[in-house]
Design a protein around this motif. Structure first.
Motif, PDB file in Angstrom:
ATOM      1  N   ASP A   1      69.857  52.050  22.261  1.00 17.92           N
ATOM      2  CA  ASP A   1      70.733  53.218  22.365  1.00 17.92           C
ATOM      3  C   ASP A   1      71.556  53.181  23.649  1.00 17.92           C
ATOM      4  OD1 ASP A   1      69.764  54.145  19.967  1.00 17.92           O
ATOM      5  OD2 ASP A   1      68.341  55.554  20.857  1.00 17.92           O
ATOM      6  N   VAL A   2      70.923  52.774  24.731  1.00 18.62           N
ATOM      7  CA  VAL A   2      71.622  52.702  26.017  1.00 18.62           C
ATOM      8  C   VAL A   2      72.717  51.641  25.975  1.00 18.62           C
ATOM      9  CG1 VAL A   2      71.381  52.149  28.472  1.00 18.62           C
ATOM     10  CG2 VAL A   2      69.636  53.533  27.331  1.00 18.62           C
ATOM     11  N   GLU A   3      72.399  50.473  25.408  1.00 17.83           N
ATOM     12  CA  GLU A   3      73.386  49.391  25.322  1.00 17.83           C
ATOM     13  C   GLU A   3      74.554  49.763  24.417  1.00 17.83           C
ATOM     14  OE1 GLU A   3      70.488  45.497  25.967  1.00 17.83           O
ATOM     15  OE2 GLU A   3      70.525  46.537  24.030  1.00 17.83           O
ATOM     16  N   ARG A   4      74.261  50.458  23.308  1.00 19.90           N
ATOM     17  CA  ARG A   4      75.337  50.920  22.420  1.00 19.90           C
ATOM     18  C   ARG A   4      76.224  51.931  23.137  1.00 19.90           C
ATOM     19  NH1 ARG A   4      71.469  50.798  18.127  1.00 19.90           N
ATOM     20  NH2 ARG A   4      71.053  53.033  18.412  1.00 19.90           N
ATOM     21  N   ALA A   5      75.603  52.837  23.863  1.00 26.39           N
ATOM     22  CA  ALA A   5      76.371  53.853  24.584  1.00 26.39           C
ATOM     23  C   ALA A   5      77.301  53.215  25.611  1.00 26.39           C
ATOM     24  CB  ALA A   5      75.421  54.840  25.271  1.00 26.39           C
ATOM     25  N   VAL A   6      76.810  52.194  26.296  1.00 29.83           N
ATOM     26  CA  VAL A   6      77.631  51.480  27.277  1.00 29.83           C
ATOM     27  C   VAL A   6      78.804  50.781  26.594  1.00 29.83           C
ATOM     28  CG1 VAL A   6      77.666  49.542  28.905  1.00 29.83           C
ATOM     29  CG2 VAL A   6      75.768  51.171  28.945  1.00 29.83           C
ATOM     30  N   PHE A   7      78.538  50.153  25.450  1.00 26.66           N
ATOM     31  CA  PHE A   7      79.595  49.469  24.698  1.00 26.66           C
ATOM     32  C   PHE A   7      80.669  50.452  24.250  1.00 26.66           C
ATOM     33  CE2 PHE A   7      81.255  48.472  20.445  1.00 26.66           C
ATOM     34  CZ  PHE A   7      81.944  47.301  20.726  1.00 26.66           C
ATOM     35  N   TYR A   8      80.256  51.568  23.673  1.00 22.36           N
ATOM     36  CA  TYR A   8      81.231  52.560  23.205  1.00 22.36           C
ATOM     37  C   TYR A   8      82.037  53.126  24.377  1.00 22.36           C
ATOM     38  CZ  TYR A   8      78.585  52.523  18.827  1.00 22.36           C
ATOM     39  OH  TYR A   8      77.972  52.148  17.653  1.00 22.36           O
ATOM     40  N   LYS A   9      81.372  53.375  25.488  1.00 25.84           N
ATOM     41  CA  LYS A   9      82.056  53.899  26.671  1.00 25.84           C
ATOM     42  C   LYS A   9      83.116  52.910  27.149  1.00 25.84           C
ATOM     43  CE  LYS A   9      81.268  55.492  31.407  1.00 25.84           C
ATOM     44  NZ  LYS A   9      80.250  55.754  32.472  1.00 25.84           N
ATOM     45  N   LYS A  10      82.747  51.630  27.214  1.00 24.58           N
ATOM     46  CA  LYS A  10      83.696  50.608  27.656  1.00 24.58           C
ATOM     47  C   LYS A  10      84.856  50.458  26.664  1.00 24.58           C
ATOM     48  CE  LYS A  10      80.530  47.699  30.350  1.00 24.58           C
ATOM     49  NZ  LYS A  10      79.884  46.355  30.442  1.00 24.58           N
ATOM     50  N   THR A  11      84.536  50.489  25.376  1.00 28.47           N
ATOM     51  CA  THR A  11      85.575  50.318  24.357  1.00 28.47           C
ATOM     52  C   THR A  11      86.613  51.429  24.433  1.00 28.47           C
ATOM     53  OG1 THR A  11      84.070  49.183  22.826  1.00 28.47           O
ATOM     54  CG2 THR A  11      86.024  50.217  21.874  1.00 28.47           C
ATOM     55  N   TYR A  12      86.156  52.677  24.430  1.00 28.42           N
ATOM     56  CA  TYR A  12      87.107  53.793  24.413  1.00 28.42           C
ATOM     57  C   TYR A  12      87.780  53.996  25.765  1.00 28.42           C
ATOM     58  CZ  TYR A  12      85.664  54.750  19.700  1.00 28.42           C
ATOM     59  OH  TYR A  12      85.443  54.621  18.347  1.00 28.42           O
ATOM     60  N   LEU A  13      87.118  53.573  26.828  1.00 29.07           N
ATOM     61  CA  LEU A  13      87.778  53.580  28.136  1.00 29.07           C
ATOM     62  C   LEU A  13      88.937  52.588  28.145  1.00 29.07           C
ATOM     63  CD1 LEU A  13      87.916  54.476  31.094  1.00 29.07           C
ATOM     64  CD2 LEU A  13      86.254  52.681  31.647  1.00 29.07           C
ATOM     65  N   HIS A  14      88.733  51.439  27.525  1.00 36.17           N
ATOM     66  CA  HIS A  14      89.806  50.436  27.454  1.00 36.17           C
ATOM     67  C   HIS A  14      90.935  50.888  26.529  1.00 36.17           C
ATOM     68  CE1 HIS A  14      87.034  47.775  29.566  1.00 36.17           C
ATOM     69  NE2 HIS A  14      88.032  46.930  29.729  1.00 36.17           N
ATOM     70  N   VAL A  15      90.601  51.625  25.470  1.00 31.64           N
ATOM     71  CA  VAL A  15      91.657  52.191  24.623  1.00 31.64           C
ATOM     72  C   VAL A  15      92.501  53.162  25.446  1.00 31.64           C
ATOM     73  CG1 VAL A  15      92.161  53.653  22.630  1.00 31.64           C
ATOM     74  CG2 VAL A  15      90.343  51.951  22.479  1.00 31.64           C
ATOM     75  N   ALA A  16      91.842  54.016  26.229  1.00 38.29           N
ATOM     76  CA  ALA A  16      92.561  54.970  27.079  1.00 38.29           C
ATOM     77  C   ALA A  16      93.419  54.236  28.116  1.00 38.29           C
ATOM     78  CB  ALA A  16      91.566  55.897  27.775  1.00 38.29           C
TER      79      ALA A  16
END
Length: 230
Positions: A13-28
């Motif tokens: 769960d922690v690793e998925r959360a980090v991935f999603y955070k990085k992905t959407y941060l890069h979209v922004a």
């Protein structure tokens, strides 16, 4: 396990959360970079050249071809093993989007001195993107079944766009509505793929895919709003 190998669906769960955070941060970051580059182009590119891009069908076809080839290259670079190469791919795609958007944003800004129509399209796009993303994460439905329809729809749309540019006919409001639906389907599909088939180290490539669909959605929402002002 190497983050470039471990699938998001198999991560903690922690690793998925980090991935999603990085992905959407890069979209922004990609969207903010697009705004900066577009602002520079609108000030730096001569008005005569922008008008030629609008009126010259062969110039427009050249731009479409350049965008298609560049998009393929950017997509390949974004999924490279090298992180620097991935960022190069994302940066190249942002630049290509800024070039392709130059004529339509120029027209939109001329139509409304305050750029209100652009702001409206941006707000609608972000709300739709957020809603579609929520659908994927809240329903946990697999939208991979959309792939065939998106591929066929994409080729049909490209053919119509090229034909319209060559023969000079307007594709009209309903085409824009259909393209909004295509972009929405693409966001559903890509978000589902990010959850199920991407590796935790592929957040730059994931961001590029989402950014591409967001910009497609923005383009046709902007066209629909502009058509109401004609």
């Amino acid at each position: 396990m190497n983050e470039d190998i471990m699938l998001v669906s198999e991560a903690s769960d922690v690793e998925r959360a980090v991935f999603y955070k990085k992905t959407y941060l890069h979209v922004a970051m990609a969207i903010l970079s697009f705004i900066v580059v577009e602002g520079f182009l609108l000030r730096a590119v001569p008005e005569e050249l922008i008008l030629q891009m609008i009126s010259g069908k062969f110039i427009w076809l050249f731009i479409i071809g350049l965008f298609w080839l560049g998009s393929m290259l950017a997509d390949k670079l974004a999924f490279s093993v090298s992180r620097n190469t991935q960022y190069l791919g994302l940066g190249l795609f942002v630049l290509l989007e800024a070039i392709i958007f130059l004529p339509i944003l120029y027209i939109a800004l001329v139509m409304t001195d305050s750029g209100a129509i652009v702001q409206q399209a941006a707000v609608i796009t972000l709300f739709m993107f957020g809603g579609l993303t929520a659908v994927v994460f809240m329903t946990k439905k697999d939208f991979s079944f959309l792939r065939s329809a998106l591929v066929i729809g994409g080729f049909v749309a490209l053919g119509l766009i090229v034909a319209g540019a060559i023969f000079g006919f307007n594709l009209g409001l309903w085409f824009s509505v259909a393209m909004v639906a295509l972009a929405a389907g693409s966001i559903l599909y890509q978000t589902s793929e990010i959850k199920n088939k991407y590796a935790t180290g592929q957040y730059v490539g994931a961001a590029l895919q989402l950014f591409s669909s967001v910009m497609l959605l923005f383009w046709y929402i902007l066209r629909i709003l502009m058509s109401r002002r004609d």
